[in-house]
Enzyme design. Structure first.
Site, mmCIF file in Angstrom:
data_model
loop_
_atom_site.group_PDB
_atom_site.id
_atom_site.type_symbol
_atom_site.label_atom_id
_atom_site.label_comp_id
_atom_site.label_asym_id
_atom_site.label_seq_id
_atom_site.Cartn_x
_atom_site.Cartn_y
_atom_site.Cartn_z
ATOM 1 N N THR A 1 4.353 1.551 2.266
ATOM 2 C CA THR A 1 2.955 1.921 2.504
ATOM 3 C C THR A 1 2.887 3.394 2.849
ATOM 4 O OG1 THR A 1 0.989 1.452 3.842
ATOM 5 C CG2 THR A 1 3.088 1.327 4.986
ATOM 6 N N ASP B 1 -1.635 -5.392 -0.136
ATOM 7 C CA ASP B 1 -2.876 -4.749 -0.530
ATOM 8 C C ASP B 1 -4.015 -5.506 0.135
ATOM 9 O OD1 ASP B 1 -4.034 -2.600 -2.177
ATOM 10 O OD2 ASP B 1 -5.148 -4.262 -3.058
ATOM 11 N N HIS C 1 -6.581 -10.242 9.069
ATOM 12 C CA HIS C 1 -6.120 -10.675 7.742
ATOM 13 C C HIS C 1 -4.628 -10.380 7.586
ATOM 14 C CE1 HIS C 1 -7.539 -6.626 8.088
ATOM 15 N NE2 HIS C 1 -7.033 -6.249 6.935
ATOM 16 N N ARG C 2 -4.249 -9.157 7.953
ATOM 17 C CA ARG C 2 -2.848 -8.728 7.813
ATOM 18 C C ARG C 2 -1.935 -9.582 8.693
ATOM 19 N NH1 ARG C 2 -3.973 -4.023 8.578
ATOM 20 N NH2 ARG C 2 -4.161 -3.709 6.345
HETATM 21 P P1 ITT Z 1 -1.242 1.690 1.271
HETATM 22 O O1 ITT Z 1 -1.860 1.286 -0.060
HETATM 23 O O2 ITT Z 1 -0.460 2.939 1.240
HETATM 24 O O3 ITT Z 1 -0.502 0.554 1.904
HETATM 25 P P2 ITT Z 1 -4.025 1.950 2.085
HETATM 26 O O4 ITT Z 1 -4.643 2.438 3.349
HETATM 27 O O5 ITT Z 1 -4.426 2.631 0.801
HETATM 28 O O6 ITT Z 1 -2.458 2.006 2.295
HETATM 29 P P3 ITT Z 1 -5.088 -0.581 1.056
HETATM 30 O O7 ITT Z 1 -5.184 -0.068 -0.336
HETATM 31 O O8 ITT Z 1 -4.505 -1.935 1.242
HETATM 32 O O9 ITT Z 1 -4.246 0.411 1.979
HETATM 33 O O10 ITT Z 1 -6.471 -0.566 1.799
HETATM 34 C C1 ITT Z 1 -7.694 -0.439 1.140
HETATM 35 C C2 ITT Z 1 -8.672 0.228 2.072
HETATM 36 O O11 ITT Z 1 -8.994 -0.689 3.104
HETATM 37 C C3 ITT Z 1 -8.140 1.488 2.743
HETATM 38 O O12 ITT Z 1 -9.190 2.434 2.809
HETATM 39 C C4 ITT Z 1 -7.761 1.040 4.130
HETATM 40 O O13 ITT Z 1 -7.960 2.075 5.081
HETATM 41 C C5 ITT Z 1 -8.723 -0.118 4.367
HETATM 42 N N1 ITT Z 1 -8.082 -1.140 5.188
HETATM 43 C C6 ITT Z 1 -7.018 -1.914 4.864
HETATM 44 N N2 ITT Z 1 -6.682 -2.702 5.894
HETATM 45 C C7 ITT Z 1 -7.550 -2.422 6.884
HETATM 46 C C8 ITT Z 1 -7.710 -2.860 8.205
HETATM 47 O O14 ITT Z 1 -6.887 -3.741 8.746
HETATM 48 N N3 ITT Z 1 -8.699 -2.348 8.936
HETATM 49 C C9 ITT Z 1 -9.544 -1.431 8.422
HETATM 50 N N4 ITT Z 1 -9.464 -0.928 7.199
HETATM 51 C C10 ITT Z 1 -8.466 -1.416 6.433
#
Ligand code: ITT
Length: 205
Positions: free
Chosen positions: A23, A81, A188-189
């Protein structure tokens, strides 16, 4: 944290069980590490550039990305994701959450929600563990909640991304008002990670 260069040496020896969480998001990694530590599972953060494809399924994105990173490094990879699915916006931004966050951000989402009476939303995660190119294992987690109608609450000091505007069902706080420990009780995570940890402990004795 390991950088790509240090992993290029094919003689790199992990000497035992160690997983790499791929990530670029340190917050995700910190949440994951806290949960996996409870199961005595060690995890390192692997920052990998330009690995995420666009697709309308978070499962497809996670599976394809995990496999690609596994093939590149030959290391046991965890990758997830996440998407935010807002009912009043017909599931938008869903799997396009990262792009939407970067472009319009939380204030843009709140503007889109201005006229909506339905504020329910679901955060979804697909977590993939890939240690062989044949069968990546998937673990899913989700949490329902609401998009709050205040921009950012005064107590919002934690979290990242949509945390300041997402309030999970059963909590008086938005995610950004929770410590990692509290958020991990709902998120969720965390739900996907628990499923993974139980599976991993069972199959990697
Ligand atoms: P990686 O792909 O590098 O893992 P990312 O931040 O781009 O990191 P995602 O594509 O999974 O991760 O996330 C999609 C969006 O949702 C991104 O803007 C995140 O900041 C947000 N997001 C994901 N999980 C979240 C959470 O637990 N709380 C708040 N926002 C979240």
């Amino acid at each position: 944290m390991l950088k790509k260069e240090s992993l290029n040496d094919t003689k790199f020896n992990l000497g035992g069980r160690f997983i790499f969480f791929a990530t670029n998001n340190i917050h995700k990694f910190n949440e994951a590490r806290a949960i996996l530590a409870k199961f005595d599972i060690s995890v390192g953060m692997l920052r990998v550039k330009n690995f995420e494809l666009q697709h309308d399924s978070i499962k497809e994105i996670a599976q394809t990305s995990a496999l690609e990173i596994f093939k590149r490094y030959g290391l046991p990879i965890l990758l997830e994701d996440s998407g935010l699915f807002i009912d009043g916006l017909n599931g938008f931004p869903g799997p396009y959450a990262a792009y939407v966050y970067k472009t319009i951000g939380n204030s843009g989402i709140l503007t889109l929600m201005d006229t909506k009476t339905t504020r329910t939303a679901t955060f979804k995660t697909t977590l993939v563990y890939c240690a062989s190119k044949n069968n990546p294992e998937c673990f899913e987690g989700e949490i329902e909640g609401e998009i709050t109608n205040k921009k950012i609450r005064d107590q919002s000091i934690y979290g990242f991304g949509f945390d300041p505007i997402f309030q999970p069902v059963g909590s008086p706080k938005v995610f950004a008002e929770m410590s990692i420990t509290e958020k991990n009780l709902f998120s969720h995570r965390a739900r996907a990670l628990h499923k993974f940890a139980i599976w991993y402990k069972h199959f990697n004795k």
